[in-house]
Design an enzyme around this catalytic site. Structure first.
Site, short mmCIF file in Angstrom:
data_model
loop_
_atom_site.label_atom_id
_atom_site.label_comp_id
_atom_site.label_asym_id
_atom_site.label_seq_id
_atom_site.Cartn_x
_atom_site.Cartn_y
_atom_site.Cartn_z
N ARG A 102 0.89 -1.18 0.00
CA ARG A 102 0.00 0.00 0.00
C ARG A 102 0.91 1.21 0.00
O ARG A 102 1.65 1.44 0.97
CB ARG A 102 -0.93 0.00 1.21
CG ARG A 102 -1.66 1.33 1.36
CD ARG A 102 -2.82 1.27 2.30
NE ARG A 102 -3.96 0.59 1.68
CZ ARG A 102 -5.20 0.61 2.16
NH1 ARG A 102 -5.48 1.28 3.26
NH2 ARG A 102 -6.17 -0.03 1.53
N HIS A 129 -6.82 0.88 -6.98
CA HIS A 129 -7.06 0.00 -5.83
C HIS A 129 -7.66 -1.32 -6.36
O HIS A 129 -8.83 -1.61 -6.14
CB HIS A 129 -8.02 0.69 -4.85
CG HIS A 129 -8.08 0.07 -3.49
ND1 HIS A 129 -7.33 -1.04 -3.14
CD2 HIS A 129 -8.80 0.40 -2.38
CE1 HIS A 129 -7.60 -1.35 -1.87
NE2 HIS A 129 -8.48 -0.50 -1.40
N ASP A 224 -17.19 6.96 -2.53
CA ASP A 224 -15.97 6.84 -1.72
C ASP A 224 -15.73 8.22 -1.09
O ASP A 224 -16.38 9.21 -1.47
CB ASP A 224 -14.79 6.42 -2.62
CG ASP A 224 -13.49 6.20 -1.85
OD1 ASP A 224 -13.54 6.05 -0.60
OD2 ASP A 224 -12.41 6.18 -2.49
N1 CP Z 1 -11.34 -0.32 1.56
C1 CP Z 1 -10.11 -0.35 2.09
O1 CP Z 1 -9.10 -0.57 1.42
O2 CP Z 1 -10.08 -0.17 3.45
P1 CP Z 1 -8.80 0.00 4.38
O3 CP Z 1 -8.18 1.32 4.09
O4 CP Z 1 -9.34 -0.12 5.77
O5 CP Z 1 -7.84 -1.12 4.07
N1 NVA Z 2 -9.87 6.69 -1.92
C1 NVA Z 2 -9.60 6.24 -0.57
C2 NVA Z 2 -9.83 4.77 -0.46
C3 NVA Z 2 -9.62 4.19 0.91
C4 NVA Z 2 -9.78 2.70 0.94
C5 NVA Z 2 -8.18 6.62 -0.19
O1 NVA Z 2 -7.29 6.50 -1.04
O2 NVA Z 2 -7.97 7.04 0.94
#
Ligand code: CP
Ligand code: NVA
Length: 307
Positions: A102, A129, A224
């Site tokens: 990540r 993602h 989102d």
């Molecule tokens: N949806 C998602 O990726 O959630 P987290 O940030 O909690 O991993």
């Molecule tokens: N768009 C959001 C998704 C979180 C899972 C972010 O990048 O923070």
């Protein structure tokens, strides 16, 4: 050659078999069957940003498949003291069988993958993602039984989740509408790619700035957060102002089909992009969606490591 999954585009050729496998793994888990085909394999998980779902679902999923998972924070790794991402990739590849990352930047994600000799899975960066979208497609298939002909409307910021969702919708032949404030459109290259894929699958991708028009007759409404991780700061207040008309509330969802499903990758900022009555309402499938992260990622790891 080692296969990485940095984009939804990287699962284009086996998307349906991945979803099928995810469904089988879910059923096995439900029946309490112990299935540990990846015994003695290890997953390295690097998190530059916080996470609830991704961390827990990857770690639990790895355990269920018989693997060992390691949580690696850049604060504790030598990256924090200046070791390069390339060297980190080379070293980790000598220990673990798959790396989940990540990251803040898609470029750095690519750099890690270019230097890793084991598969790298993108667990969110500033561009995409993909793991989220695998779970989303599984959820849509479970609730709607099909993809072709469905109208999915994404209301909000043209961010990482939106980019990946567009690609997933295009690959499965859905009609995807992105409703965002002008200036907050999804990535142009990925949008064009999604349009091109849609032509092959019979789907469609378009942008409609007016959310009330966009959600008409929708089968799926998705939103989102307005402010993604790393975007907090002085800009955020101005952004919130621009996004206010894009809140998913019952005035908006009443324009969709009565049997529409409401989706959100979570975490939700209740009272901002979505109201309590929608996220907790009868059309919401957000917790099925969260659960499906587990099954979809198990299918992905099994596929990448069974080659
Ligand atoms: N949806 C998602 O990726 O959630 P987290 O940030 O909690 O991993
Ligand atoms: N768009 C959001 C998704 C979180 C899972 C972010 O990048 O923070």
């Amino acid at each position: 050659m080692v296969r990485h999954v940095l984009s939804v585009l990287d699962v284009k050729d086996d998307l349906h078999s991945l979803l099928g496998l995810a469904g089988e793994l879910k059923e096995k888990q439900r029946q309490g069957v112990v299935f540990e085909p990846l015994k003695n394999k290890s997953l390295g998980m690097i998190f530059e940003k916080p996470s609830t779902r991704t961390r827990v679902s990857f770690e639990v999923g790895a355990t269920q498949l018989g693997m060992h998972a390691l949580y690696l924070s850049p604060r504790d790794l030598q990256i924090g003291r200046g070791e390069t991402i390339a060297d980190t990739a080379r070293v980790l590849s000598r220990y673990v069988d798959v790396i989940m990352y990540r990251a803040f930047s898609h470029e750095v994600m690519r750099e890690l993958a270019d230097n890793a000799t084991v598969p790298v899975i993108n667990a969110l960066d500033d561009l995409e993602h993909p793991c989220q979208i695998l779970a989303d497609l599984l959820t849509i298939r479970e609730h709607k039984g099909r993809f072709q002909g469905l109208k999915m409307v994404y209301v909000g910021d043209g961010n990482n989740v939106c980019n990946s969702l567009m690609l997933g919708a295009a690959m499965t032949g859905m009609h995807m509408v992105v409703s965002c404030p002008p200036g907050y459109e999804p990535d142009e290259n990925l949008y064009n790619k999604a349009v091109e894929i849609s032509r092959e699958t019979g789907g469609a991708v378009e942008i409609e700035h007016d959310p009330m028009v966009a959600v008409k007759e929708a089968d799926v409404i998705y939103t989102d957060v307005w402010i993604s991780m790393g975007q907090e700061g002085p800009e955020a207040a101005r952004k919130e102002e621009a996004f206010r008309p894009y809140q998913v509330n019952t005035a908006l969802t009443s324009k969709a089909k009565p049997d529409h499903i409401f989706m959100h990758c979570l975490p939700a900022h209740r009272g901002y992009e979505v109201t309590d009555e929608v996220v907790d309402g009868p059309n919401s499938v957000v917790f099925d969606e969260a659960e499906n992260r587990l099954h979809a990622q198990k299918a992905l790891m099994l596929t990448l490591l069974s080659r």
